[in-house]
Write an enzyme that holds these catalytic residues in place. Structure first.
Site, mmCIF file in Angstrom:
data_model
loop_
_atom_site.group_PDB
_atom_site.id
_atom_site.type_symbol
_atom_site.label_atom_id
_atom_site.label_comp_id
_atom_site.label_asym_id
_atom_site.label_seq_id
_atom_site.Cartn_x
_atom_site.Cartn_y
_atom_site.Cartn_z
ATOM 1 N N TYR A 54 0.278 -5.958 -23.661
ATOM 2 C CA TYR A 54 -0.994 -5.270 -23.887
ATOM 3 C C TYR A 54 -1.208 -4.944 -25.366
ATOM 4 O O TYR A 54 -2.318 -4.591 -25.768
ATOM 5 C CB TYR A 54 -1.072 -3.962 -23.075
ATOM 6 C CG TYR A 54 -1.013 -4.142 -21.571
ATOM 7 C CD1 TYR A 54 -1.167 -5.390 -20.983
ATOM 8 C CD2 TYR A 54 -0.806 -3.056 -20.732
ATOM 9 C CE1 TYR A 54 -1.106 -5.548 -19.606
ATOM 10 C CE2 TYR A 54 -0.760 -3.209 -19.357
ATOM 11 C CZ TYR A 54 -0.901 -4.461 -18.803
ATOM 12 O OH TYR A 54 -0.845 -4.611 -17.438
ATOM 13 N N LYS A 67 12.161 -10.467 -16.332
ATOM 14 C CA LYS A 67 12.015 -11.871 -15.920
ATOM 15 C C LYS A 67 12.927 -12.683 -16.842
ATOM 16 O O LYS A 67 12.490 -13.588 -17.563
ATOM 17 C CB LYS A 67 10.530 -12.274 -16.033
ATOM 18 C CG LYS A 67 10.182 -13.621 -15.405
ATOM 19 C CD LYS A 67 10.143 -13.584 -13.887
ATOM 20 C CE LYS A 67 9.877 -14.980 -13.338
ATOM 21 N NZ LYS A 67 10.020 -15.076 -11.886
ATOM 22 N N ASP A 102 9.658 -10.574 -9.684
ATOM 23 C CA ASP A 102 9.057 -11.085 -8.442
ATOM 24 C C ASP A 102 9.830 -10.571 -7.223
ATOM 25 O O ASP A 102 9.250 -10.162 -6.221
ATOM 26 C CB ASP A 102 8.940 -12.620 -8.449
ATOM 27 C CG ASP A 102 10.150 -13.328 -9.038
ATOM 28 O OD1 ASP A 102 11.088 -12.642 -9.510
ATOM 29 O OD2 ASP A 102 10.183 -14.577 -9.030
ATOM 30 N N ASP A 152 3.056 -1.521 -14.950
ATOM 31 C CA ASP A 152 1.663 -1.284 -14.551
ATOM 32 C C ASP A 152 1.454 -1.811 -13.123
ATOM 33 O O ASP A 152 0.943 -1.108 -12.234
ATOM 34 C CB ASP A 152 0.751 -2.024 -15.551
ATOM 35 C CG ASP A 152 -0.722 -1.735 -15.345
ATOM 36 O OD1 ASP A 152 -1.050 -0.882 -14.515
ATOM 37 O OD2 ASP A 152 -1.545 -2.384 -16.024
ATOM 38 N N ASP A 169 1.416 0.423 -9.216
ATOM 39 C CA ASP A 169 0.310 0.376 -8.240
ATOM 40 C C ASP A 169 0.844 -0.011 -6.867
ATOM 41 O O ASP A 169 0.440 0.546 -5.839
ATOM 42 C CB ASP A 169 -0.763 -0.644 -8.658
ATOM 43 C CG ASP A 169 -1.930 0.005 -9.421
ATOM 44 O OD1 ASP A 169 -1.670 0.973 -10.165
ATOM 45 O OD2 ASP A 169 -3.075 -0.457 -9.273
HETATM 46 C C1 LIG Z 1 -5.800 -0.357 -19.519
HETATM 47 C C2 LIG Z 1 -4.728 -0.480 -18.457
HETATM 48 C C3 LIG Z 1 -3.426 -0.879 -19.071
HETATM 49 C C4 LIG Z 1 -4.623 0.805 -17.708
HETATM 50 C C5 LIG Z 1 -3.739 0.720 -16.508
HETATM 51 O O1 LIG Z 1 -3.937 -0.068 -15.606
HETATM 52 C C6 LIG Z 1 -2.639 1.657 -16.378
HETATM 53 O O2 LIG Z 1 -2.219 2.281 -17.344
HETATM 54 O O3 LIG Z 1 -2.114 1.775 -15.263
HETATM 55 MG MG LIG Z 2 -2.633 0.221 -13.898
#
Ligand SMILES: CC(C)CC(=O)C(=O)O
Ligand SMILES: [Mg+2]
Ligand SMILES: NC(=O)C1=CN([C@@H]2O[C@H](COP(=O)(O)OP(=O)(O)OC[C@H]3O[C@@H](n4cnc5c(N)ncnc54)[C@H](O)[C@@H]3O)[C@@H](O)[C@H]2O)C=CC1
Length: 360
Positions: free
Chosen positions: A146, A195, A227, A251, A255
């Site tokens: 990023y 990885k 993975d 990230d 989630d």
């Molecule tokens: C702009 C993204 C890196 C934001 C994101 O998905 C996060 O920090 O979880």
């Molecule tokens: Mg995120």
């Protein structure tokens, strides 16, 4: 004592969920005789609309002057919002990345804990859930893909795009130390995710993590490819204590970890560096699909406020009271729609905030 708290309401559901976390902080201030001075800070889409930039110098300086910052979420619908017609460095997410970098917040801690009361909302089979699970994703936050150089260019009549993933030994070492430190306070197990079968940056990651592990003989270290980790998180989340990983893997995996706790609306986070300063935000985004409807789950933001009390202000008793109030509200059967199950009482975002504040 008096503390200066920066408040980034942000976009989408951001202002709604932050309002509920502030309701809870106000209750803490009253009960524990503390004073929180709130200072609004513009970031993301809200900042673009007001100033033309996703983060201004002035906003960054204000954030630096605070004892801690509480944030909602930024961004809009990435297909339909006019913000996404802007060049990449002027979009809402550029502001988020810039404030993380500008504040030096390299360590993002995302706890994923399955509440006993939310077993019904967990999509996993009962035999997989067992007694529940409690893990932390320790994500590197200011390096990797990023933050690498990126460009879109024409070559031989073909449009191409490149993103670069760079890590230095020092960047890996400092996040690894944080991961092992947290493991020492928990069940003393680190799963370092990379990885390394493909990427040079992952091979360096693995080497440095092995070096740091020498200083923590009590901690069990295992390496896992990303993975496989994605699969193991739904196959058997109980096996994890601390997942230590780089920016993009963390990230995505966080989630995924959130969903096995019932909803992404439950997952808090703390973005930290050395010292007591931190930025606290839910792990989810601005959820433009449900914004303005009073149906967002504010619990991730309220638990992030609890982390703020614990890690920036050393107010463990107050943080415990907030965590307990969340647990109690779930025990009392109240649910926002994302964690709703049969026989429970459905409430909106505002009502959930009020119910939690009342239990402190
Ligand atoms: C702009 C993204 C890196 C934001 C994101 O998905 C996060 O920090 O979880
Ligand atoms: Mg995120
Ligand atoms: N830290 C931040 O501010 C982050 C910002 N974003 C931005 O958010 C915007 C939307 O991104 P999406 O990919 O849609 O991810 P998202 O996390 O905003 O939403 C994904 C899904 O989860 C639901 N959801 C999220 N938070 C919820 C909550 N508290 N209660 C109930 N349901 C909730 C949403 O309704 C949606 O269906 C994008 O502009 C993205 O860049 C994304 C992640 C983190």
């Amino acid at each position: 004592m008096s503390y200066k708290v920066g408040v980034i309401r942000g976009d989408g559901i951001g202002p709604e969920i932050v309002a509920e976390a502030l309701k809870v902080l106000d209750k803490v201030a009253e009960k524990y005789n503390e004073k929180f001075d709130y200072t609004d800070i513009l970031l993301g889409g809200a900042s673009i609309d007001a100033t033309g930039k996703p983060l201004t110098e002035e906003a960054l300086e204000t954030a630096k002057s605070c004892d801690a910052v509480l944030m909602g979420s930024i961004g809009g619908n990435t297909t339909t919002s006019p913000w996404y017609k802007l060049p990449a460095d002027l979009r809402p997410e550029a502001g988020l990345l810039a404030i993380r970098k500008g504040l030096g917040l390299f360590a993002n801690m995302r706890p994923a804990y399955l509440y006993e009361e939310l077993k019904d909302a967990c999509p996993l089979r009962e035999d997989i859930i067992g007694d529940g699970f409690d893990l932390v994703v320790m994500r590197e936050l200011t390096g990797g893909l990023y933050f690498g150089e990126r460009k879109t260019f024409e070559e031989d009549g073909v449009t191409k795009a490149v993103d670069t993933l760079t890590y230095s030994e020092e960047e890996i070492r400092r996040i690894a130390v944080r991961g092992f430190d947290i493991a020492m306070k928990r069940r003393k197990k680190v799963t370092s995710v990379d990885k390394a079968n493909v990427l040079d940056s992952s091979r360096l990651w693995r080497k440095v993590v092995n070096e740091v592990a020498q200083d923590y003989p009590e901690v069990e270290l295992e390496h896992m490819l990303v993975d496989n980790c994605a699969m193991q998180l739904v196959r058997d989340p109980k096996q994890f204590d601390v997942i230590l990983t780089e920016n993009m893997f963390g990230d995505i995996l966080s989630d995924e970890a959130s969903m096995v706790t019932g909803s992404i609306g439950m997952l808090s986070s703390a973005s930290l560096k050395e010292g007591s300063f931190g930025l606290y935000e839910p792990s989810h985004g601005s959820a433009p699909d449900i914004a303005g409807q009073n149906i967002a789950n504010p619990i991730a933001t309220i638990l992030s406020a609890s982390m703020l009390l614990r890690y920036s202000f050393n107010m463990d008793e107050a943080a415990d009271a907030v965590d307990h109030a969340v647990k109690q509200v779930l025990k009392d059967g109240y649910r926002t729609v994302d964690i709703m199950s049969e026989g429970m009482t459905k409430v909106g975002c505002k009502e959930m905030g009020t119910l939690i504040a009342e239990r402190i």
